[in-house]
Design a protein around this motif. Sequence first.
Motif, short mmCIF file in Angstrom:
data_model
loop_
_atom_site.label_atom_id
_atom_site.label_comp_id
_atom_site.label_asym_id
_atom_site.label_seq_id
_atom_site.Cartn_x
_atom_site.Cartn_y
_atom_site.Cartn_z
N ASP A 85 13.24 8.50 -2.93
CA ASP A 85 12.59 10.03 -2.39
C ASP A 85 11.19 10.28 -2.92
O ASP A 85 10.62 10.91 -2.53
CB ASP A 85 13.53 11.07 -2.78
N LEU A 86 10.90 9.43 -4.13
CA LEU A 86 9.47 9.51 -4.83
C LEU A 86 8.44 8.77 -4.25
O LEU A 86 7.26 8.72 -4.51
CB LEU A 86 9.61 9.51 -6.21
N THR A 87 8.96 7.64 -3.26
CA THR A 87 8.02 6.71 -2.74
C THR A 87 7.62 7.33 -1.53
O THR A 87 8.34 7.44 -0.58
CB THR A 87 8.94 5.31 -2.58
N GLY A 88 6.16 7.00 -1.36
CA GLY A 88 5.33 7.21 0.02
C GLY A 88 4.97 8.53 0.14
O GLY A 88 5.25 9.50 -0.90
N ASP A 89 4.16 8.79 1.17
CA ASP A 89 3.63 10.00 1.28
C ASP A 89 4.89 11.19 1.75
O ASP A 89 5.78 10.87 2.33
CB ASP A 89 2.71 10.26 2.54
N LYS A 90 4.49 12.28 1.12
CA LYS A 90 5.66 13.45 1.52
C LYS A 90 5.45 13.67 2.94
O LYS A 90 4.43 14.00 3.63
CB LYS A 90 5.50 14.66 0.79
N GLY A 105 0.84 -1.12 -0.02
CA GLY A 105 0.15 -0.02 0.01
C GLY A 105 0.95 1.37 0.11
O GLY A 105 0.10 2.36 0.08
N THR A 106 2.01 1.23 -0.22
CA THR A 106 3.07 2.41 -0.09
C THR A 106 2.74 3.01 -1.58
O THR A 106 2.60 2.45 -2.79
CB THR A 106 4.56 2.00 0.02
N GLU A 107 2.52 4.28 -1.57
CA GLU A 107 2.38 5.01 -2.85
C GLU A 107 3.56 5.10 -3.66
O GLU A 107 4.79 5.28 -3.32
CB GLU A 107 2.09 6.59 -2.45
N LEU A 108 3.58 4.75 -5.07
CA LEU A 108 4.74 4.84 -5.80
C LEU A 108 4.27 6.04 -6.96
O LEU A 108 3.25 6.16 -7.44
CB LEU A 108 4.70 3.28 -6.68
N LEU A 118 19.50 5.00 -9.89
CA LEU A 118 18.31 5.74 -9.86
C LEU A 118 17.55 5.57 -8.24
O LEU A 118 16.57 5.76 -8.20
CB LEU A 118 17.38 5.29 -10.85
N ALA A 119 18.27 4.59 -7.62
CA ALA A 119 17.51 4.27 -6.21
C ALA A 119 17.32 5.37 -5.32
O ALA A 119 16.06 5.30 -4.74
CB ALA A 119 18.48 3.13 -5.69
N ASP A 120 18.14 6.03 -5.07
CA ASP A 120 18.02 7.23 -4.09
C ASP A 120 16.72 7.90 -4.79
O ASP A 120 15.78 8.45 -3.88
CB ASP A 120 19.10 8.22 -4.13
N THR A 121 16.85 8.37 -6.00
CA THR A 121 15.54 9.18 -6.58
C THR A 121 14.36 8.43 -6.46
O THR A 121 13.30 8.99 -6.05
CB THR A 121 16.00 9.50 -7.79
N LEU A 122 14.30 7.06 -6.61
CA LEU A 122 13.08 6.16 -6.59
C LEU A 122 12.67 6.19 -5.22
O LEU A 122 11.55 6.46 -4.99
CB LEU A 122 13.42 4.90 -7.26
N GLU A 148 3.80 11.98 -15.99
CA GLU A 148 4.95 13.09 -15.71
C GLU A 148 5.62 12.55 -14.63
O GLU A 148 5.38 11.63 -13.80
CB GLU A 148 4.22 14.39 -15.36
N PHE A 149 6.63 13.11 -14.62
CA PHE A 149 7.87 12.82 -13.39
C PHE A 149 7.14 13.14 -12.15
O PHE A 149 6.59 14.15 -11.83
CB PHE A 149 9.25 13.63 -13.44
N GLY A 150 7.21 12.04 -11.02
CA GLY A 150 6.58 12.30 -9.82
C GLY A 150 5.03 12.19 -9.69
O GLY A 150 4.62 12.09 -8.67
N GLU A 151 4.62 11.54 -10.82
CA GLU A 151 3.15 11.45 -10.83
C GLU A 151 2.92 10.23 -10.09
O GLU A 151 3.51 9.10 -10.43
CB GLU A 151 2.61 11.54 -12.28
#
Length: 232
Positions: free
Chosen positions: A133-138, A38-41, A127-131, A90-93
């Motif tokens: 950082d984009l994962t989960g709620d802010k 259920g983690t946001e991707l 790309l792991a760090d960027t991936l 788009e990036f981050g969508e």
Amino acid sequence: MELVGSQYKIRLTSKFGEVSEVRNFRPHTGIDLGLSEGTELKSITPGVVERLTPENTPLGNGIIIRGDDGNAYVYGHLKEIHVSPGQRIEFGEFIGLSGNTGTSTTGPHLHFAVQTPNGEFIDPAPLADTLADLTGDKGFLDGVKTFFENGQVDQYDKGDNVVLDYLGKKVGEGLIYIWDWFVVSLPDIVGYSTILAGVVIILGSMVKRGGAIKVLLAYAAFLILALCILIY
């Protein structure tokens, strides 16, 4: 096992090229990141959703996005998919929720891979760090930063206020938690309050005439309210 992502600290559970019995001793075509279901991707690249894979495949519920750079970005073992083939991303969508689907998974995680236009899989570890950082709620502070940097102060009336929406969500969760605790603890609270009321009645009778009646009335009102909550 190592942690990736400056903000969310996600576990890297399987590296690119790793050989194991789970994959019939074939080299791993991507990396695995340990995530709760259920983690946001969110998409790591702008592009178009090329295709989706079904749950009863080794990849499970999967998304393949053809990035603007020509590479295919693969997300596997999802619980839910929130995009459709042919959709522009788009990036981050937001694209879906992580899960544990597929015929080759051994636990909740995200399989992430990058495939070049000629069909060769390359190591996505850079790309792991960027991936991550984009994962989960802010987080709240990150939301505040984004809110003011994007000049979104005037968007409150449009319902797009990231900060207040996030804060409202957390306050609501906190109030629900407090209420649940209160209801569960109510029998104990009533018991201790009975003892306290008895002590106050005795002291009130000793100090001032009629003081005990006031305490009794207040305690009776509290007891009636407590019984109503418990019965409901």
